[in-house]
Design an enzyme around this catalytic site. Structure first.
Site, mmCIF file in Angstrom:
data_model
loop_
_atom_site.group_PDB
_atom_site.id
_atom_site.type_symbol
_atom_site.label_atom_id
_atom_site.label_comp_id
_atom_site.label_asym_id
_atom_site.label_seq_id
_atom_site.Cartn_x
_atom_site.Cartn_y
_atom_site.Cartn_z
ATOM 1 N N SER A 110 49.561 26.443 -49.406
ATOM 2 C CA SER A 110 49.024 27.631 -48.729
ATOM 3 C C SER A 110 50.115 28.649 -48.407
ATOM 4 C CB SER A 110 48.316 27.234 -47.434
ATOM 5 O OG SER A 110 47.956 28.407 -46.737
ATOM 6 N N LYS B 272 35.953 23.939 -44.012
ATOM 7 C CA LYS B 272 35.299 25.121 -43.427
ATOM 8 C C LYS B 272 33.861 24.846 -42.973
ATOM 9 C CE LYS B 272 38.092 28.564 -45.865
ATOM 10 N NZ LYS B 272 38.107 29.779 -46.682
ATOM 11 N N GLY C 175 30.070 31.821 -58.836
ATOM 12 C CA GLY C 175 30.412 30.806 -57.838
ATOM 13 C C GLY C 175 29.445 30.891 -56.677
HETATM 14 P P1 NAP Z 1 33.901 26.021 -53.252
HETATM 15 O O1 NAP Z 1 33.155 25.981 -51.961
HETATM 16 O O2 NAP Z 1 34.426 24.770 -53.849
HETATM 17 O O3 NAP Z 1 32.906 26.747 -54.332
HETATM 18 C C1 NAP Z 1 33.321 27.007 -55.645
HETATM 19 C C2 NAP Z 1 32.145 27.483 -56.498
HETATM 20 O O4 NAP Z 1 32.636 27.671 -57.834
HETATM 21 C C3 NAP Z 1 30.989 26.509 -56.635
HETATM 22 O O5 NAP Z 1 29.786 27.218 -56.841
HETATM 23 C C4 NAP Z 1 31.380 25.715 -57.878
HETATM 24 O O6 NAP Z 1 30.295 25.123 -58.555
HETATM 25 C C5 NAP Z 1 31.935 26.806 -58.747
HETATM 26 N N1 NAP Z 1 32.860 26.223 -59.727
HETATM 27 C C6 NAP Z 1 33.899 25.419 -59.482
HETATM 28 N N2 NAP Z 1 34.540 25.097 -60.640
HETATM 29 C C7 NAP Z 1 33.846 25.711 -61.627
HETATM 30 C C8 NAP Z 1 33.983 25.751 -63.036
HETATM 31 N N3 NAP Z 1 34.982 25.128 -63.635
HETATM 32 N N4 NAP Z 1 33.075 26.471 -63.724
HETATM 33 C C9 NAP Z 1 32.064 27.125 -63.112
HETATM 34 N N5 NAP Z 1 31.888 27.123 -61.765
HETATM 35 C C10 NAP Z 1 32.767 26.425 -61.049
HETATM 36 O O7 NAP Z 1 35.148 26.981 -53.142
HETATM 37 P P2 NAP Z 1 35.297 28.300 -52.221
HETATM 38 O O8 NAP Z 1 35.793 27.932 -50.870
HETATM 39 O O9 NAP Z 1 34.052 29.107 -52.315
HETATM 40 O O10 NAP Z 1 36.524 29.034 -52.955
HETATM 41 C C11 NAP Z 1 36.398 29.458 -54.311
HETATM 42 C C12 NAP Z 1 37.712 30.129 -54.703
HETATM 43 O O11 NAP Z 1 37.812 31.364 -53.995
HETATM 44 C C13 NAP Z 1 38.948 29.312 -54.286
HETATM 45 O O12 NAP Z 1 39.350 28.477 -55.323
HETATM 46 C C14 NAP Z 1 39.981 30.372 -53.986
HETATM 47 O O13 NAP Z 1 40.755 30.580 -55.139
HETATM 48 C C15 NAP Z 1 39.155 31.612 -53.682
HETATM 49 N N6 NAP Z 1 39.258 31.984 -52.261
HETATM 50 C C16 NAP Z 1 40.080 33.008 -51.966
HETATM 51 C C17 NAP Z 1 40.206 33.434 -50.666
HETATM 52 C C18 NAP Z 1 41.131 34.594 -50.381
HETATM 53 O O14 NAP Z 1 41.481 34.822 -49.199
HETATM 54 N N7 NAP Z 1 41.516 35.354 -51.381
HETATM 55 C C19 NAP Z 1 39.484 32.809 -49.636
HETATM 56 C C20 NAP Z 1 38.636 31.760 -49.971
HETATM 57 C C21 NAP Z 1 38.536 31.347 -51.293
HETATM 58 P P3 NAP Z 1 29.982 23.547 -58.409
HETATM 59 O O15 NAP Z 1 29.127 23.430 -57.181
HETATM 60 O O16 NAP Z 1 29.290 23.181 -59.663
HETATM 61 O O17 NAP Z 1 31.317 22.835 -58.275
#
Ligand code: NAP
Length: 293
Positions: free
Chosen positions: A29, A79, A145
């Site tokens: 992080s 979270k 996503g």
């Molecule tokens: P999460 O709760 O794990 O959700 C990820 C989503 O993406 C789910 O719908 C998942 O589907 C889908 N997914 C995962 N791998 C995939 C793949 N290979 N192909 C297609 N869909 C896929 O994660 P999150 O907390 O929402 O975070 C997602 C991303 O956002 C993080 O990895 C991070 O890089 C970014 N993020 C950035 C910030 C920032 O401050 N910039 C903050 C938060 C998050 P499934 O249910 O099928 O796994």
């Protein structure tokens, strides 16, 4: 009328004596680096440290932190679990169903808030309405996503754009059921589609809220599938930006990665803990040589 986002909560009566980031894994992080810089620049003598916390230890760690009135952030995978563990949730944390920022009340009770919405909203505004740039009118938005990041983006979209002018939102998730449950829980006007290509078809704004591109150079959807006028917001960030952002920009799209969201959600957390705005330029400068504009 756009959805009204509750005003940010008042800071705790006594500033936290230490700040902790709980996650698993957490060593990658960037929050400790840029938050510590903001604390130092503000002359606040508090340490911000990351603490690797597996899920089964989260409740115990929070109890221990409560005794010292610590505050902080949580990240993957805590979270959603924090929603159940906090004694109080701000309206925004309840709305999104996720907590990424916490502190303790005067009575020592754990308060959970969500600053990801403010972070992604600021990133959207900077992308779509840059200083001196042309405004973009949103008719269609594609979201890839359906996890916590997508939830924050959907709530922010609903708040920024008036319902009467509300863009048509299409969301694609690898697991369709997850996207359906998300829009039902959030009660936002969006439709679940069967492919990434369908989600981004003719969209003015495309948001990657999946982790694709974080660990390698894979892309959530081909840049060739985007409409020529699409603006691109990748919530993933990495040094030198993601391949998807670079490839989209090379084709003439306005494109930004998730670094601004990261800094803005951290700035909003800082404001919640101390009641003052941090120096965003100082935060940004420890992460990225590009200027913060
Ligand atoms: P999460 O709760 O794990 O959700 C990820 C989503 O993406 C789910 O719908 C998942 O589907 C889908 N997914 C995962 N791998 C995939 C793949 N290979 N192909 C297609 N869909 C896929 O994660 P999150 O907390 O929402 O975070 C997602 C991303 O956002 C993080 O990895 C991070 O890089 C970014 N993020 C950035 C910030 C920032 O401050 N910039 C903050 C938060 C998050 P499934 O249910 O099928 O796994």
């Amino acid at each position: 009328m756009a959805e009204q986002i509750a005003p940010p909560p008042a800071p705790p009566p006594a500033a936290p004596s230490r700040l902790v980031l709980l996650g698993h894994p957490v060593s990658h992080s960037m929050s400790p680096r840029f938050q510590q810089r903001a604390l130092d620049v503000a002359g606040i003598n508090v340490q911000y440290i990351a603490r690797d916390t597996p899920s089964e230890q989260l409740a115990n760690v929070l109890r221990e932190l409560g005794e010292g009135r610590a505050a902080g952030n949580v990240t993957i995978p805590h979270k959603e679990a924090m929603v159940r563990l906090c004694a109080h949730l701000t309206p925004l944390a309840r709305r999104v169903g996720a907590v990424n920022t916490f502190w303790h009340s005067e009575r020592g009770e754990l308060v959970g808030h969500n600053t990801d919405v403010a972070g992604v909203a600021a990133a959207m505004v900077a992308l779509l309405y840059p200083p001196g740039g042309a405004d973009v009118t949103l008719q269609r938005v594609g979201v890839l996503g359906a996890g916590g990041a997508a939830a924050s983006a959907l709530v922010a979209l609903n708040a920024i754009f008036r319902v009467g002018d509300s863009p048509h939102i299409s969301i694609f998730s690898r697991t369709r059921d997850r996207a359906e449950k998300l829009i039902e829980f959030l009660d936002v006007p969006a439709r679940v589609v069967a492919s990434a290509d369908e989600a981004v078809y003719d969209a003015d704004l495309v948001i990657n809220a999946s982790p694709i591109g974080m660990l390698d150079d894979s892309m959530p959807v081909s840049p060739a599938s985007l409409a020529a006028h699409a603006s691109v917001l990748d919530l993933v960030y990495k040094p030198g930006e993601t391949m998807w952002v670079r490839a989209c920009r090379a084709r003439g799209h306005r494109a930004e990665d998730g670094l601004r969201m990261l800094v803005e959600q951290g700035a909003e957390a800082f404001r919640c803990w101390f009641g003052e705005e941090p120096d965003r330029n100082a935060m940004w400068s420890v992460l990225e040589p590009r200027p913060f504009v």
